[in-house]
Motif scaffolding. Structure first.
Motif, PDB file in Angstrom:
ATOM      1  N   LEU A  43       0.833  -1.210   0.000  1.00 20.74           N
ATOM      2  CA  LEU A  43       0.000   0.000   0.000  1.00 20.74           C
ATOM      3  C   LEU A  43       0.865   1.257   0.000  1.00 20.74           C
ATOM      4  CD1 LEU A  43      -2.823  -1.039   2.522  1.00 20.74           C
ATOM      5  CD2 LEU A  43      -2.992  -0.840   0.026  1.00 20.74           C
ATOM      6  N   LEU A  44       1.954   1.225   0.755  1.00 19.75           N
ATOM      7  CA  LEU A  44       2.853   2.378   0.778  1.00 19.75           C
ATOM      8  C   LEU A  44       3.508   2.590  -0.591  1.00 19.75           C
ATOM      9  CD1 LEU A  44       4.590   1.899   4.261  1.00 19.75           C
ATOM     10  CD2 LEU A  44       2.913   3.652   3.638  1.00 19.75           C
ATOM     11  N   ILE A  45       3.911   1.481  -1.222  1.00 19.96           N
ATOM     12  CA  ILE A  45       4.525   1.587  -2.555  1.00 19.96           C
ATOM     13  C   ILE A  45       3.509   2.122  -3.563  1.00 19.96           C
ATOM     14  CG2 ILE A  45       5.439   0.206  -4.461  1.00 19.96           C
ATOM     15  CD1 ILE A  45       6.909  -1.464  -2.406  1.00 19.96           C
ATOM     16  N   ARG A  46       2.267   1.652  -3.477  1.00 21.27           N
ATOM     17  CA  ARG A  46       1.220   2.151  -4.392  1.00 21.27           C
ATOM     18  C   ARG A  46       1.030   3.653  -4.221  1.00 21.27           C
ATOM     19  NH1 ARG A  46      -4.534   2.577  -3.308  1.00 21.27           N
ATOM     20  NH2 ARG A  46      -5.686   2.812  -5.265  1.00 21.27           N
ATOM     21  N   TYR A  47       0.963   4.099  -2.967  1.00 17.77           N
ATOM     22  CA  TYR A  47       0.774   5.537  -2.701  1.00 17.77           C
ATOM     23  C   TYR A  47       1.988   6.325  -3.193  1.00 17.77           C
ATOM     24  CZ  TYR A  47       0.295   9.928  -0.159  1.00 17.77           C
ATOM     25  OH  TYR A  47       0.207  11.266   0.160  1.00 17.77           O
ATOM     26  N   THR A  48       3.187   5.777  -2.969  1.00 17.90           N
ATOM     27  CA  THR A  48       4.409   6.473  -3.388  1.00 17.90           C
ATOM     28  C   THR A  48       4.457   6.649  -4.899  1.00 17.90           C
ATOM     29  OG1 THR A  48       5.613   5.592  -1.484  1.00 17.90           O
ATOM     30  CG2 THR A  48       6.931   6.401  -3.321  1.00 17.90           C
ATOM     31  N   ILE A  49       4.120   5.588  -5.650  1.00 14.88           N
ATOM     32  CA  ILE A  49       4.176   5.656  -7.116  1.00 14.88           C
ATOM     33  C   ILE A  49       3.091   6.577  -7.674  1.00 14.88           C
ATOM     34  CG2 ILE A  49       3.903   4.311  -9.233  1.00 14.88           C
ATOM     35  CD1 ILE A  49       5.206   1.958  -7.778  1.00 14.88           C
ATOM     36  N   ASP A  50       1.866   6.366  -7.188  1.00 18.62           N
ATOM     37  CA  ASP A  50       0.732   7.078  -7.783  1.00 18.62           C
ATOM     38  C   ASP A  50       0.620   8.523  -7.322  1.00 18.62           C
ATOM     39  OD1 ASP A  50       0.075   4.802  -9.138  1.00 18.62           O
ATOM     40  OD2 ASP A  50      -1.517   4.178  -7.755  1.00 18.62           O
ATOM     41  N   THR A  51       1.046   8.838  -6.133  1.00 17.84           N
ATOM     42  CA  THR A  51       0.848  10.190  -5.586  1.00 17.84           C
ATOM     43  C   THR A  51       2.152  10.974  -5.482  1.00 17.84           C
ATOM     44  OG1 THR A  51      -1.044   9.375  -4.319  1.00 17.84           O
ATOM     45  CG2 THR A  51      -0.107  11.493  -3.653  1.00 17.84           C
ATOM     46  N   VAL A  52       3.118  10.386  -4.804  1.00 18.85           N
ATOM     47  CA  VAL A  52       4.347  11.138  -4.511  1.00 18.85           C
ATOM     48  C   VAL A  52       5.194  11.313  -5.767  1.00 18.85           C
ATOM     49  CG1 VAL A  52       6.456  11.198  -3.119  1.00 18.85           C
ATOM     50  CG2 VAL A  52       4.323  10.323  -2.126  1.00 18.85           C
ATOM     51  N   ILE A  53       5.510  10.189  -6.432  1.00 14.12           N
ATOM     52  CA  ILE A  53       6.356  10.262  -7.628  1.00 14.12           C
ATOM     53  C   ILE A  53       5.637  11.012  -8.750  1.00 14.12           C
ATOM     54  CG2 ILE A  53       7.500   8.920  -9.425  1.00 14.12           C
ATOM     55  CD1 ILE A  53       8.100   6.803  -7.351  1.00 14.12           C
ATOM     56  N   ALA A  54       4.325  10.723  -8.884  1.00 14.46           N
ATOM     57  CA  ALA A  54       3.562  11.371  -9.955  1.00 14.46           C
ATOM     58  C   ALA A  54       3.534  12.888  -9.790  1.00 14.46           C
ATOM     59  CB  ALA A  54       2.136  10.817  -9.997  1.00 14.46           C
ATOM     60  N   SER A  55       3.535  13.367  -8.550  1.00 10.80           N
ATOM     61  CA  SER A  55       3.488  14.810  -8.297  1.00 10.80           C
ATOM     62  C   SER A  55       4.872  15.435  -8.231  1.00 10.80           C
ATOM     63  CB  SER A  55       2.742  15.096  -6.994  1.00 10.80           C
ATOM     64  OG  SER A  55       3.462  14.540  -5.892  1.00 10.80           O
ATOM     65  N   GLY A  56       5.923  14.610  -8.251  1.00  3.23           N
ATOM     66  CA  GLY A  56       7.292  15.120  -8.208  1.00  3.23           C
ATOM     67  C   GLY A  56       7.663  15.725  -6.868  1.00  3.23           C
ATOM     68  N   ASP A  57       7.006  15.278  -5.798  1.00  2.00           N
ATOM     69  CA  ASP A  57       7.270  15.813  -4.453  1.00  2.00           C
ATOM     70  C   ASP A  57       8.435  15.036  -3.828  1.00  2.00           C
ATOM     71  OD1 ASP A  57       7.268  16.778  -1.892  1.00  2.00           O
ATOM     72  OD2 ASP A  57       5.087  16.626  -1.623  1.00  2.00           O
ATOM     73  N   TYR A  58       9.660  15.530  -4.084  1.00  3.49           N
ATOM     74  CA  TYR A  58      10.837  14.793  -3.624  1.00  3.49           C
ATOM     75  C   TYR A  58      10.993  14.789  -2.100  1.00  3.49           C
ATOM     76  CZ  TYR A  58      12.112  14.635  -8.521  1.00  3.49           C
ATOM     77  OH  TYR A  58      12.106  14.395  -9.876  1.00  3.49           O
ATOM     78  N   PRO A  59      10.687  15.859  -1.407  1.00  2.18           N
ATOM     79  CA  PRO A  59      10.758  15.783   0.071  1.00  2.18           C
ATOM     80  C   PRO A  59       9.838  14.693   0.645  1.00  2.18           C
ATOM     81  CG  PRO A  59      10.696  18.055  -0.631  1.00  2.18           C
ATOM     82  CD  PRO A  59      10.418  17.234  -1.866  1.00  2.18           C
ATOM     83  N   GLN A  60       8.622  14.607   0.096  1.00  2.00           N
ATOM     84  CA  GLN A  60       7.701  13.571   0.568  1.00  2.00           C
ATOM     85  C   GLN A  60       8.179  12.175   0.153  1.00  2.00           C
ATOM     86  OE1 GLN A  60       3.637  14.008  -0.691  1.00  2.00           O
ATOM     87  NE2 GLN A  60       2.868  12.593   0.873  1.00  2.00           N
ATOM     88  N   LEU A  61       8.862  12.092  -1.014  1.00  2.36           N
ATOM     89  CA  LEU A  61       9.416  10.812  -1.448  1.00  2.36           C
ATOM     90  C   LEU A  61      10.439  10.300  -0.436  1.00  2.36           C
ATOM     91  CD1 LEU A  61       9.769   8.574  -3.542  1.00  2.36           C
ATOM     92  CD2 LEU A  61      11.455  10.020  -4.701  1.00  2.36           C
ATOM     93  N   THR A  62      11.282  11.233   0.022  1.00  8.09           N
ATOM     94  CA  THR A  62      12.263  10.845   1.049  1.00  8.09           C
ATOM     95  C   THR A  62      11.555  10.381   2.309  1.00  8.09           C
ATOM     96  OG1 THR A  62      13.826  12.473   0.185  1.00  8.09           O
ATOM     97  CG2 THR A  62      14.219  11.647   2.413  1.00  8.09           C
ATOM     98  N   LEU A  63      10.507  11.080   2.685  1.00  7.61           N
ATOM     99  CA  LEU A  63       9.734  10.696   3.871  1.00  7.61           C
ATOM    100  C   LEU A  63       9.116   9.314   3.708  1.00  7.61           C
ATOM    101  CD1 LEU A  63       8.567  11.522   6.628  1.00  7.61           C
ATOM    102  CD2 LEU A  63       6.632  12.543   5.408  1.00  7.61           C
TER     103      LEU A  63
END
Length: 586
Positions: free
Chosen positions: A49-69
């Motif tokens: 679930l975390l990986i799904r959220y990371t790919i679909d939301t964080v990576i898709a939006s280019g939010d690198y600080p949140q990606l690190t989090l």
């Protein structure tokens, strides 16, 4: 069906309830283990679930600080899972080892309380299997049994729920291969169960064969049967090998098949999901999560078949262990009578006894031995002489009649007290692989070394023991193999005397020794019999001529009794035995 081949029901409530009694002293750790397993099951769907959220939301939006989090969060989840897995593995293993320790101690205490009749009818190898192999199998119930199965089932339910919540279409496709997986798992479970039964039977056969033939190795070598026995062992060992290879083959087939079925499910998800990604109905993160869900879903299913068989074997082992623990083939120790001293008066009153409750080996035996007297039993082999002394010490219980010591039924005495007051020296001496001191005292802390040395001097073996390397600390090895027959007999004599018994029983105690050693024993007997009651069984009539009473036993009955001179004058059975031995001497 052979007892070793039986299969048990997985959820045998009665056995599981009995098994829980062994868990009860450690119930806090047991409940902690269940909690840890449940936590592990709940953590399993979290990473996808975390990986799904990371790919679909964080990576898709280019939010690198949140990606690190998110990466830090996923690492944290993995660390927690590792800690939970460690706790699960260690705690389940700890719990299993402590429980089987308690069971093994309880089982051994039970075994040493069983009647000799039980050992007459039970192969020693089977008892070894119960105490070692079955108990070890039982340990697997706690490491891979009920709690682990419950955790796997919970993980399956959670993953199915999360999958359908995420995307019911991909969930349905992912689970489309489940019937095939369940079928292959069922076939594997049945095959491996049969294989486990065969392995268990082969192990029991190996234990019995090796134990019996190592114990009887002198017979094997005396008759030159090494090659024959080696061939027998090769056949039994081949059966063990074949059973294990069948088990290995089933595992070798099942796991690749399970992996192929899981791979088919992944392929279907990727094939269908890719089309949905193109049409923007499904996200790439969702497909990635479902690939991980499939691996998390099929792994417990693969493990369940093995765990169910482990649990089933554990239930069967538990059942056999409990039957041994529940056995009523033990000598009841309900007596409380422990007088300050025993005078040593022995009375048999119309005693009947049979080893199998049908064929009587003693028939209406009645005699009395007064305090300080010596009574001797003579007769042909199998007449029932040894059975009489076995009954006196309550190694077996009589069918009819009464046996009294000092006018009190032997059943009313505390068993340990009764036996400590009856010193027994047998023809077939057994010495443990231990020091001479421990073979004499049998670890009884109440017997001081001074008392042991005094008894050894009285018997006349102190000087011989002192000449051995280490003296009383000399290790005699298994069955006393480093000592002569006569030396073993003398040590067993000291072992009986050091308890200061009021009744002395000698069962063919001098028949296996040379003339010089026999003279030493006879000298010791003459000193030790003073003030004690003596019951002597002997083939050599020359050793019992001074007995107060000589009882001739034939086919389980007393045919005549009296002193040496009286029996010779009667020209009966005793006189015939005496003349036969005299002819042998001449």
């Amino acid at each position: 069906m052979n007892e070793e081949q039986k299969s048990g029901r997985i959820f045998d409530v009665a056995i599981l309830r009995r098994l829980y009694a062994f868990v009860k002293p450690y119930q806090m750790r047991f409940y902690s283990l269940i909690g840890i397993i449940m936590l592990a099951a709940c953590l399993a769907p979290l990473t996808p679930l975390l990986i799904r959220y990371t790919i679909d939301t964080v990576i898709a939006s280019g939010d690198y600080p949140q990606l690190t989090l998110m990466l830090m969060l996923m690492i944290g989840v993995l660390v927690v899972q590792a800690v939970v897995q460690f706790s699960n593995t260690y705690l389940s293993g700890w719990l299993g080892q402590y429980i089987i320790r308690d069971i093994r101690v309880q089982l051994y205490r039970k075994i040493i309380q069983l009647r000799l009749k039980f050992f007459d009818n039970t192969p020693i190898g089977r008892l070894v299997t119960r105490s070692i192999s079955d108990v070890e199998t039982l340990a697997d119930v706690f490491t891979e049994g009920m709690a682990a199965i419950a955790g796997d089932l919970l993980q399956l339910v959670l993953i199915i729920g999360v999958m359908f919540y995420t995307d019911w279409r991909l969930a349905a496709i992912s689970l489309s291969t489940i019937p095939l997986m369940l079928f292959s798992t069922y076939v594997f479970k049945e095959k491996i169960k049969t294989s486990f039964n065969e392995v268990r039977t082969a192990v029991a056969n190996l234990n019995s064969f090796v134990q019996e033939h190592i114990t009887g190795m002198n017979i094997v070598q005396i008759f030159g049967s090494e090659q024959i026995e080696s061939e027998k062992f090769r056949v039994i060992n081949d059966q063990h090998r074949k059973a294990n290879i069948r088990s290995i083959w089933y595992y070798s087939v099942y796991y690749p098949v399970a992996d192929i079925i899981a791979a088919v499910a992944v392929g279907l998800v990727v094939w269908y999901g890719a089309r949905q990604v193109i049409s923007s109905d499904v996200t790439f993160g969702t497909i990635t999560a479902f690939v991980m869900f499939i691996n998390l879903f099929f792994r417990p299913i693969r493990m369940l078949a093995d765990r169910f068989n482990t649990l089933q074997m554990g239930i069967v082992s538990t059942d056999r262990i409990l039957k041994l623990l529940d056995s009523e083939e033990f000598t009841a120790n309900d007596g409380k009578h422990t007088p300050a001293t025993i005078r040593g008066e022995v009375t048999f009153d119309h005693v009947w006894f049979a080893y199998n409750n049908e064929d009587y080996v003693l028939r209406d035996i009645s005699f009395k031995v007064s305090e300080g007297e010596t009574v001797a039993f003579v007769g042909a082999t199998g007449a029932g002489k040894s059975s009489i002394i076995n009954l006196l010490s309550r190694f077996y219980d009589i069918n009819k009649g009464t046996i009294e010591v000092d006018g009190v039924d032997v059943h009313e005495y505390e068993l340990g007290y009764l036996r400590r007051n009856i010193g027994v020296v047998l023809q077939d001496v057994f010495l443990f692989s231990d020091t001479i001191e421990n073979n004499i005292t049998l670890g009884d802390k109440r017997i001081s070394r001074e008392k042991m040395v005094e008894a050894a001097k009285l018997v006349g073996v102190h000087d011989f023991i002192e000449r051995l390397p280490g003296g009383y600390d000399y290790n005699v090895m298994e069955r006393g193999s480093t000592l002569s027959v006569g030396q073993r007999q003398l040590i067993s004599f000291v072992r009986a005397m050091v308890q200061d018994p009021r009744i002395i029983v000698l069962d063919e105690a001098t028949s296996s020794v040379d003339t010089e050693t026999e003279e030493m024993i006879q000298q010791a007997i003459s000193k030790l019999m003073k003030g004690r009651t003596a019951i002597v069984i002997a083939h050599r009539l020359s050793t019992i001529q001074k007995a107060n009473n000589i009882i001739v036993v034939d086919k389980g009955r007393i045919v005549e009794q009296g002193n040496h001179e009286e029996l010779l004058q009667r020209e009966g059975a005793y006189a015939n035995l005496y003349r036969m031995q005299y002819k042998e001497v001449v």
